[in-house]
Design an enzyme around this catalytic site. Sequence first.
Site, PDB file in Angstrom:
ATOM      1  N   LYS A 197       0.840  -1.185   0.000  1.00 59.51           N
ATOM      2  CA  LYS A 197       0.000   0.000   0.000  1.00 59.51           C
ATOM      3  C   LYS A 197       0.883   1.247   0.000  1.00 59.51           C
ATOM      4  O   LYS A 197       1.811   1.362   0.804  1.00 59.51           O
ATOM      5  CB  LYS A 197      -0.910  -0.011   1.235  1.00 59.51           C
ATOM      6  CG  LYS A 197      -2.176   0.786   1.090  1.00 59.51           C
ATOM      7  CD  LYS A 197      -3.137   0.495   2.236  1.00 59.51           C
ATOM      8  CE  LYS A 197      -4.469   1.199   2.026  1.00 59.51           C
ATOM      9  NZ  LYS A 197      -5.420   0.916   3.107  1.00 59.51           N
ATOM     10  N   GLU A 209     -20.018  -4.133  10.021  1.00 57.67           N
ATOM     11  CA  GLU A 209     -20.886  -3.250  10.801  1.00 57.67           C
ATOM     12  C   GLU A 209     -22.008  -3.993  11.526  1.00 57.67           C
ATOM     13  O   GLU A 209     -22.259  -3.709  12.714  1.00 57.67           O
ATOM     14  CB  GLU A 209     -21.459  -2.157   9.889  1.00 57.67           C
ATOM     15  CG  GLU A 209     -20.434  -1.193   9.335  1.00 57.67           C
ATOM     16  CD  GLU A 209     -19.788  -1.665   8.044  1.00 57.67           C
ATOM     17  OE1 GLU A 209     -18.942  -0.940   7.500  1.00 57.67           O
ATOM     18  OE2 GLU A 209     -20.126  -2.792   7.594  1.00 57.67           O
ATOM     19  N   ARG A 232     -25.731  -0.415   6.826  1.00 56.91           N
ATOM     20  CA  ARG A 232     -25.572  -1.855   6.628  1.00 56.91           C
ATOM     21  C   ARG A 232     -25.964  -2.649   7.874  1.00 56.91           C
ATOM     22  O   ARG A 232     -26.100  -3.865   7.819  1.00 56.91           O
ATOM     23  CB  ARG A 232     -24.121  -2.164   6.247  1.00 56.91           C
ATOM     24  CG  ARG A 232     -23.564  -1.252   5.167  1.00 56.91           C
ATOM     25  CD  ARG A 232     -22.184  -1.631   4.742  1.00 56.91           C
ATOM     26  NE  ARG A 232     -22.231  -2.466   3.554  1.00 56.91           N
ATOM     27  CZ  ARG A 232     -21.184  -3.066   3.018  1.00 56.91           C
ATOM     28  NH1 ARG A 232     -20.004  -2.957   3.569  1.00 56.91           N
ATOM     29  NH2 ARG A 232     -21.307  -3.791   1.940  1.00 56.91           N
TER      30      ARG A 232
END
Length: 627
Positions: free
Chosen positions: A280, A364, A392
């Site tokens: 990354k 979530e 969600r």
Amino acid sequence: MYLEQIKSPADIKNLSTADMKKLANEIRNELIYRVSKNGGHLASNLGVVELTIALHSVFKSPTDKIIWDVGHQSYTHKLLTGRYEKFASLRKYKGISGFPKRDESEHDAFGTGHSSTSISAALGIIEGRDRNKQDFKVIAVIGDGAMTAGLALEGLNNAGDLKKDLIVVLNDNEMSISPNVGALSAYLNRILTGERFQKFKKDTKSFLEGIPKVGDKAARLAQKTEEMVKGFFLPGVLFEELGFNYVGPIDGHNTELLIDTFKRIKPSTSPVLVHVITKKGKGYEFSEKNPSLFHGIGPFRLETGSPLAGHALTYNEVFGDTLMELAKKDEKIIAITAAMKEGTGLEHFANKYPERFYDAGIAEPHAVTFAAGLATQGLKPVVAIYSTFLQRAYDEIVHDVCLQNLHVVFAIDRAGIVGDDGPTHNGLFDLSYLRHIPNLVVMSPRDNIEFRQMIELALEQNGPVAVRYPRGNPPVHDDSIKLPVEFKVGQAEILRDGKDVALMAIGNTVYPSLRAAELLEKQGVSAMVINARFVKPLDRNLISSVALMVPRIITVEENVLQGGFGSAVLEFLNTVDIPHVRIKRLGIPDIFVEQGSQEELRKIYGIDEEGICMAAHSILREPTYNL
């Protein structure tokens, strides 16, 4: 420049390995420069440059469908699919999106902004392809973080059962490229995905099964031996058990190896998972050192990596600092987030109270039900999740928290217009999807001082509470406006008296309403300003008294109008006998709000001070009537 010459993915297919390396460097330079000007997701995009080049080199987009999950790593994909000339408009109003959008390009096979949807969507596309008797490949590119969500695992489970030719690319950027991603792993992958090995495996199985009495046992033994060997060298046993042929891990920055691997698996008729290791932030020193900072960043200085904007206290920093102070006094306070430790301001809390901090990953629904379980044991869980992602977990909020009236505090960050990230990230629905749930208190602060008070008040309650607050910096307190005083649940306040029109505002629309009242005063209009504080329960006594004194009321909210704060006021006034009252609601109409800066979007939808002034003049021209 190679990049300027690429109008479609077809233009890269005949490039040599050396040319592709130069192209990758050009793309990285363009990404770093453009994000430094516009802001955006940098670290994740820098990590997938070679992977994206390899995918477009082997597969034929838009015929073949490449689905990016979460989608914030699709910048290189956009550059290679004819959007280089528009790239300067990235994340700007009317410009190209920072996420895949189906109406932006035929190469964006599926719109994404929330995580973990790619596998399920890809499987649905494959089923649709087969029903329509078409022939193309479908590739889902998903990060290791997104793979932690239940939806991704549900998709994997169903894909393994259907046994279709889904290709999943697992982009793993949480670890450096270790020795097992070197020559040995590459060699094993070439063997295990090669036609000769696959034919040998098939022929061996047929031969062994043909041996009377011992054939089946020998075939099973051979299969177990193969799995043991692969499991010893490769971390793919889980995916194999789910019905996927596992390939990897391989170096995600070795374009030649990636292309060779994708060419080998392309003819597969069964599910394949390719495990790719990437770094990354690769190619930009500051992003490599601090990928979390450069995951999503505003404009910055290229030479130093430092943000252009000076630092001011943000709402999520107020939240994190306040929660730490309260946790020092109360050991029952627990902080929970869903892969948003830094984004929600809980990084320092996690460092100071690691035993009282939980990151549930991109899960979530689990985070909310986990909090419900904690609450049954007398603890005080605080769940910090962005508004758009809390959607969600709607069922868990209803069924696991509110139905049981459990004391869970929801700290709803990024509520309202988020801005440049666009429609997938604007938190414009939470007042509507929370207000109708029984037992739930819903409130929103006008500034940082009131925000601290609301967090304290929320933790003092016995049932579920939601505190919603916007992205960005709280307003700088104006000495001409009285400081927030202590208040109870359901208690609003009048900040400014007036007789012609009442501006009834919630959360971050309070200060624009105050500024609008000042402008109106100069124009000869006397405007009252009410800080509602609570969407549920409403301060019914105050609203009734205001409606009797000022028969023209404007509600102001940064939420969709359907079912929001204005609807709550309108519904209440419809139940009481107050003659000659006129209501005008300001908020977001029945649309998904596009990308753009917060300021210009608020102006477009008439919820800044100028828009509120215009609405006041408009309502003053209209007759009042009985509700």
